[in-house]
Write a protein that holds these residues in place. Structure first.
Motif, short mmCIF file in Angstrom:
data_model
loop_
_atom_site.label_atom_id
_atom_site.label_comp_id
_atom_site.label_asym_id
_atom_site.label_seq_id
_atom_site.Cartn_x
_atom_site.Cartn_y
_atom_site.Cartn_z
N GLY B 61 -21.79 16.34 17.31
CA GLY B 61 -22.73 15.46 18.02
C GLY B 61 -23.89 15.05 17.14
N LEU B 62 -24.41 16.05 16.43
CA LEU B 62 -25.54 15.81 15.54
C LEU B 62 -25.16 14.81 14.44
N GLY B 63 -23.97 15.02 13.90
CA GLY B 63 -23.49 14.12 12.84
C GLY B 63 -23.46 12.68 13.32
N ILE B 64 -22.90 12.48 14.54
CA ILE B 64 -22.80 11.11 15.08
C ILE B 64 -24.21 10.53 15.29
N LEU B 65 -25.10 11.33 15.87
CA LEU B 65 -26.45 10.83 16.15
C LEU B 65 -27.21 10.50 14.86
N TRP B 66 -27.10 11.40 13.91
CA TRP B 66 -27.82 11.21 12.64
C TRP B 66 -27.32 9.96 11.93
N TYR B 67 -25.99 9.83 11.89
CA TYR B 67 -25.39 8.66 11.26
C TYR B 67 -25.87 7.38 11.94
N THR B 68 -25.86 7.42 13.28
CA THR B 68 -26.28 6.26 14.05
C THR B 68 -27.70 5.83 13.69
N ILE B 69 -28.59 6.82 13.70
CA ILE B 69 -29.99 6.50 13.44
C ILE B 69 -30.18 5.99 12.02
N GLN B 70 -29.50 6.62 11.07
CA GLN B 70 -29.63 6.20 9.68
C GLN B 70 -29.05 4.81 9.48
N TYR B 71 -27.82 4.63 9.98
CA TYR B 71 -27.09 3.41 9.67
C TYR B 71 -27.67 2.19 10.38
N TYR B 72 -27.92 2.32 11.67
CA TYR B 72 -28.44 1.17 12.41
C TYR B 72 -29.96 1.11 12.39
N GLY B 73 -30.58 2.28 12.27
CA GLY B 73 -32.04 2.32 12.31
C GLY B 73 -32.67 1.66 11.10
N SER B 74 -31.93 1.67 9.99
CA SER B 74 -32.50 1.08 8.78
C SER B 74 -32.41 -0.44 8.82
N LYS B 75 -31.75 -0.96 9.85
CA LYS B 75 -31.61 -2.41 9.96
C LYS B 75 -32.34 -2.90 11.21
N GLN B 76 -32.70 -4.17 11.21
CA GLN B 76 -33.33 -4.73 12.40
C GLN B 76 -32.31 -4.89 13.52
N ALA B 77 -32.81 -4.86 14.75
CA ALA B 77 -31.92 -5.03 15.89
C ALA B 77 -31.19 -6.37 15.77
N GLY B 78 -29.92 -6.36 16.04
CA GLY B 78 -29.14 -7.59 15.95
C GLY B 78 -27.67 -7.25 15.77
N ILE B 79 -26.85 -8.26 15.49
CA ILE B 79 -25.42 -8.04 15.36
C ILE B 79 -25.12 -7.30 14.06
N LYS B 80 -24.30 -6.26 14.16
CA LYS B 80 -24.08 -5.38 13.01
C LYS B 80 -22.61 -5.41 12.59
N ASN B 81 -22.13 -6.56 12.17
CA ASN B 81 -20.73 -6.63 11.78
C ASN B 81 -20.54 -6.81 10.28
N ASP B 82 -21.58 -6.56 9.51
CA ASP B 82 -21.45 -6.71 8.07
C ASP B 82 -20.37 -5.78 7.53
N GLY B 83 -19.47 -6.36 6.75
CA GLY B 83 -18.48 -5.54 6.05
C GLY B 83 -17.38 -4.96 6.91
N VAL B 84 -17.29 -5.39 8.18
CA VAL B 84 -16.28 -4.84 9.07
C VAL B 84 -14.87 -4.99 8.49
N TRP B 85 -14.59 -6.20 7.98
CA TRP B 85 -13.24 -6.45 7.46
C TRP B 85 -13.01 -5.88 6.07
N PHE B 86 -14.05 -5.31 5.47
CA PHE B 86 -13.88 -4.68 4.16
C PHE B 86 -13.69 -3.17 4.30
N SER B 87 -13.89 -2.67 5.52
CA SER B 87 -13.87 -1.23 5.71
C SER B 87 -12.45 -0.71 5.83
N SER B 88 -12.15 0.29 5.07
CA SER B 88 -10.81 0.87 5.11
C SER B 88 -10.54 1.48 6.49
N LEU B 89 -11.56 2.08 7.06
CA LEU B 89 -11.43 2.72 8.37
C LEU B 89 -11.23 1.69 9.48
#
Lengths: 446, 535
Positions: B61-89
């Motif tokens: 749970g902590l891993g998911i929350l921390w990742y979320t805050i780091q990954y989206y928190g460092s960006k301004q609110a808005g659509i977050k689809n950068d690099g979606v089609w480049f992601s192996s996952l």
């Protein structure tokens, strides 16, 4: 009858689709850019990884054969207007009965030293995006020359890959030749908040060659600063892609001159979209409007005229839209950068500085003339009807809820906006309409 | 044509611009939690089972929350689809395929070989991963976990934590925030806590378990009409009768009414557990749904075939245990008559509504109403011959086939296992009979539609790309037509990702039967420019 269309962008393809709807003519669409039609406005999303090229194609590949629209992936080298024949780069010439020129635009270059080096390009064609992609690995900084819609798109593209971007904008505030002062200031702030190095009132002096034909730095005109960069984006506007036709009997000025039926000086030859220049544009409208929506409307108009149903081109009430990084923008009607004498303006901005509404109205009659929306969505049909009908500002304020198009549950600002507008214009109002869809339907039908 | 669309096939992300050190650390924390759980399953435990459970799930749970805050928190609110089609996952790269195979494998074991996951045989003690959930199960029920308790716990955990991630990703969009809170609520309380607590309080009803998830309904809950289920319900006193009556009300009254008012989204993307998982944990793969016309054709045949199958199966099952009326107040004869009448009413209602809709289609009437009449006729013939089995086959035969192919293989193994390969709504789109029913209601008599904003569409394709149901939203928007599709679950992402503010989910009663009428793109016509040309 054989209709040949050069160019498979939105205007050429719309022409083809409507000719097919209206007739059984043979249709050939020729392009050397891509085999199939794609949405030019979506190019940025390919680079940003939001979509692949495949997703930007509005029609599946089977569509063309099913609708008997022949696609030719080839380049037209020359046009023999007298013989009604197209000389192709490879293969036999193509004969036509009627010709549609949908040639699009080309990137403006103002004679800067180094403008033709490698790693210097605009953002217009599919090749331009491929070029950006090719030079992205290891890219340390990109410099973008010119503000406007393409400049900010390019900046957003590079920023999506964490590449530092410097933007040179000649104006004192972003795109203030089109946006009114407050909106322009808002977007300027927003650009900076996205860590884009925005240099206002700055121009390009020259681009430096690294000795191997690649751009490696730019020199700025006003500050004299030299900045190293691995890519230079030229986004200081576009011009009709017609240079190759200037020596022919076709009447070409800045664009291909067309009459109100979009026919050129040569019979059976039409021009649509970015490359067309209207001989007599509607009052208040430019003679070349290089935007998606104009291209689409011209395509439809040309198709009617080609199919012997003569109608004049009439783009109706002006509208446009864009997205500046995270801020959406819509405009309906008359909202120029500099307020004309006959108009009065009222403006409301949200305290967060990322949402705003502007209404322009006629100073004497108090009839609304235009709407500018930042970060808020308005209904196209409602705004258009208000403008067309010459609705008074009072009635618009009273029914402002009808126009809102934001998603459900979004904060509503109508009360704040009304109060602010009433104060600014001195108009008293009573709230008349709720935000119900049925009211909108009734209003639009009534 | 492009040299960069295939990059997702490489293991290394060609554009490692997204993940910083902190994001990687956060992922590591989550994986550490997963590893601790895995080690426990393999027999290596460092702490007591209870502590291991707490530590491993806290870390995840902590891993998911921390990742979320780091990954989206460092960006301004808005659509977050950068690099979606480049992601192996996220775009069928190697990592996506590996994950798909792992989840699929997990479901195969869960359904058919729970003993490999550690399920104790014949009341024996649990081992493996299932034993990790014993302490929690003891708290709720006072007995060790079953594989289904484990599954329910993991499922709820995923919806809850990935729900938070989704909310933060769309923190600028109130529709998404409220909708996600809703699916989190319904999963956590209605699907998980309340049923677990209720059955715990009542001593598991002496082993006579029945479904106490207030939002679960037939035909998604295909076990509802099973003999054991009905018997368990009716033997549980007031609470059993309450669930029995509520279930019937839900299917025949509540559901159609809410769908009329708000479209099927009230269930599929606000309430449903399958939808809940798809919208939260499945969100990274929403763009993988196939948008082609071929996929749409397959979808229509397949989902309605499953619906038909579930109808026939349920009738056959009920018919087979009603016997001669000794045990139940409803007799076989009574049931047959009720069903024939119901089927004929459905056939007539479908035909009526199809005709009432301006874009109605005669062929659909032949097909759908025809099918209902056919089932009714077969039921009548079967009855006339005095067969002990509806449709001459035993209810058990139908139930067995349905349970295996639809209930387990389709909704579980393919439905979730294929998230990273075919998108998060494979089951909802191609298989769910509940979605099929609500879809018919939505198409035929709902106020819901997605409005297209005049001529503002630029055909960019973001809406279609990010439609998890594979609807080619753009094909409607670019001609100025509203979107009215049976499959639309109203998640609202098309409206969110549209860069020009073209789409809005709304409900209106003025034009229920002509929602698709207006072509609002600015068109040229003989009379000049028209905005409301009926093309």
């Amino acid at each position: 009858m054989h209709i040949a269309i050069i160019g498979n962008g939105i205007s050429g393809i719309t022409t083809a689709r409507w000719v097919r709807k209206l007739s059984n003519h043979k249709i050939t669409v020729i392009s050397s850019e891509t085999e199939h039609f794609f949405s030019r406005t979506a190019l940025m999303y390919i680079y940003m990884g939001h979509m692949r090229f495949k997703e930007t194609k509005p029609y599946e590949d089977y569509f063309w054969e099913k609708n008997r629209i022949d696609l030719v992936y080839n380049h037209v080298d020359d046009i023999d207007f007298k013989g009604k024949s197209l000389t192709m780069k490879s293969g036999p010439a193509i004969k036509y009965d009627k010709l549609v020129l949908a040639l699009g635009s080309a990137t403006n270059k103002f004679g800067w030293p180094g403008q033709d080096l490698n790693k210097v390009a605009g953002l217009y064609s599919y090749d331009d995006v491929e070029n950006m992609e090719k030079h992205t690995p290891g890219l340390q900084r990109a410099v973008i020359v010119g503000g406007g819609l393409i400049g900010i798109e390019m900046a957003e593209m590079f920023r999506s890959r964490d590449i530092p971007v410097t933007m040179l904008v000649r104006e004192s505030s972003y795109w203030n030749n089109v946006l009114p002062e407050e909106e322009s200031a808002m977007i300027s702030r927003h650009i900076k908040s996205h860590h884009i190095d925005l240099r206002l009132a700055e121009e390009l002096e020259s681009i430096e060659d690294d000795g191997q034909g690649n751009a490696c730095a730019v020199k700025m005109k006003n500050s004299g600063e030299r900045m190293e960069c691995g890519y230079v984006g030229l986004t200081a506007g576009v011009h009709p892609n017609v240079r190759w036709l200037k020596e022919t009997e076709l009447n070409v000025e800045r664009g291909i001159v067309v009459d109100n039926h979009l026919e050129t000086n040569i019979k059976d030859v039409y021009a649509v979209g970015d490359c067309a220049q209207l001989a007599t544009p509607k009052p208040g409208r430019r003679n070349i409007e290089a935007i998606w929506y104009a291209g689409r409307m011209m395509g439809e108009t040309a198709a009617y005229n080609i199919c012997e149903k003569p109608i004049e081109y009439d783009p109706g009430v002006w509208f446009n839209s864009a997205k500046f990084l995270d801020i959406e923008y819509q405009v309906y009607g008359e909202v120029p950068g500099k307020l004309p004498e006959h108009l009065t303006t009222i403006y409301w901005e949200h305290p967060d500085g990322e949402k705003a509404i502007r209404i322009n109205y006629h100073s004497d009659s108090k009839k609304v003339a235009g709407f500018n929306l930042m970060g808020i969505r308005f209904r196209h049909e409602v705004c258009e009807k208000w403008i067309k009908d010459g609705t008074s500002l009072k009635v618009v304020l009273e029914n402002l809820n009808l126009a809102n198009f934001d998603p459900e549950f979004y904060d509503t600002y109508e009360e704040m906006i009304r109060k602010s507008f009433a104060q600014q214009s001195g108009i008293q109002y009573q709230v008349k309409s709720k935000r119900l869809m049925d009211r909108v339907t009734a209003f639009l039908k009534g | 044509m492009s040299n960069y669309i295939d990059k997702s096939l490489s293991i290394a992300n060609p554009n490692p611009h997204n993940l910083g050190l902190t994001e990687r650390l956060a992922i590591l924390v989550g994986l550490l939690g997963l590893t601790i759980a895995g080690l426990h399953a393999g027999g290596y435990s460092f702490f007591s089972t209870g502590t291991t459970f707490t530590v491993s799930f806290s870390l995840m749970g902590l891993g998911i929350l921390w990742y979320t805050i780091q990954y989206y928190g460092s960006k301004q609110a808005g659509i977050k689809n950068d690099g979606v089609w480049f992601s192996s996952l996220a775009s069928r790269g190697v990592i996506g395929w590996i994950l798909g195979i792992v989840i699929t494998g997990f479901y195969v074991l869960l359904y058919w070989h729970p003993e490999i996951l550690g399920m104790g045989k014949d009341g024996g003690a649990n081992g493996g991963i299932i034993s990790l959930f014993d302490p929690l199960s003891e708290i709720f029920h006072g007995k060790p976990a079953s594989q289904w308790f484990m599954y329910g716990t993991m499922y709820t955990f995923a919806i809850f934590f990935f729900g938070i991630k989704f909310i933060y990703k769309y923190r600028h969009n109130k529709y998404q925030i409220i909708r996600t809170l809703s699916v989190m609520f319904f999963q956590l309380f209605l699907a998980y806590l309340i049923p677990e607590i209720l059955s715990g309080l009542n001593g598991g009803f002496d082993g006579k378990w029945f479904d106490m998830d207030l939002k679960n309904q037939w035909p998604l809950d295909y076990d509802f009409a099973q003999k054991w289920h009905i018997d368990n319900m009716l033997s549980a006193g007031t609470i059993g009768w309450f669930f029995f009556i509520w279930s019937l009300l839900l299917v025949f009254v509540v559901s159609p009414f809410l769908t009329y008012k708000y479209g099927k989204r009230w269930y599929c993307s606000w309430v449903c557990g399958c939808g809940g998982l798809a919208e939260t944990a499945g969100d990274p793969w929403r763009h993988l749904s196939d948008k082609s016309m071929t996929a749409w054709k397959i979808e229509r045949w397949m989902i309605h075939a499953v619906l038909l199958f579930s109808f026939v199966m349920t009738i056959a099952v009920i018919y087979s245990y009603l016997g001669d009326g000794a045990q139940y107040s409803l007799t076989r004869n009574g049931f047959t008559i009720i069903m024939i009448i119901l089927l004929l009413i459905l056939a007539a209602a479908y035909a009526f509504l199809q005709k009432k809709n301006k874009d109605g289609n005669q062929n659909k009437i032949y097909l759908a109403s025809g099918s209902a009449i056919l089932i009714a006729v077969l039921l009548g013939i079967n009855w006339a011959f005095g067969s002990g089995n509806a449709y001459f086959l035993g209810g058990e035969t139908f139930k067995g086939v349905y349970g295996f192919y639809i209930g387990a293989l389709f909704s579980g193994v393919i439905g979730v296992g294929f998230y990273p390969l075919m998108g998060s709504r494979v089951w909802c789109r191609f298989g769910c009979p509940m979605a099929a029913i609500l879809g018919l209601q939505q198409k035929l008599f709902s106020k819901f539609r997605i409005t297209t904003n005049g001529g503002q569409c630029i055909s960019c394709g973001n809406c279609s790309t990010y439609c998890e149901m594979g609807i080619d939203v753009r094909s409607y928007a670019q001609k100025g037509q509203n979107i009215v599709r049976a499959s639309c679950v109203g998640c609202g992402i098309c409206s969110a990702v549209c860069p020009r503010g073209v789409l809005r989910l709304e409900n209106g009663s003025e034009d229920i039967f002509s929602k698709t009428d207006d072509y609002k793109t600015i068109h040229i016509s003989d009379e000049g420019v028209k905005i409301d040309l009926l093309a």
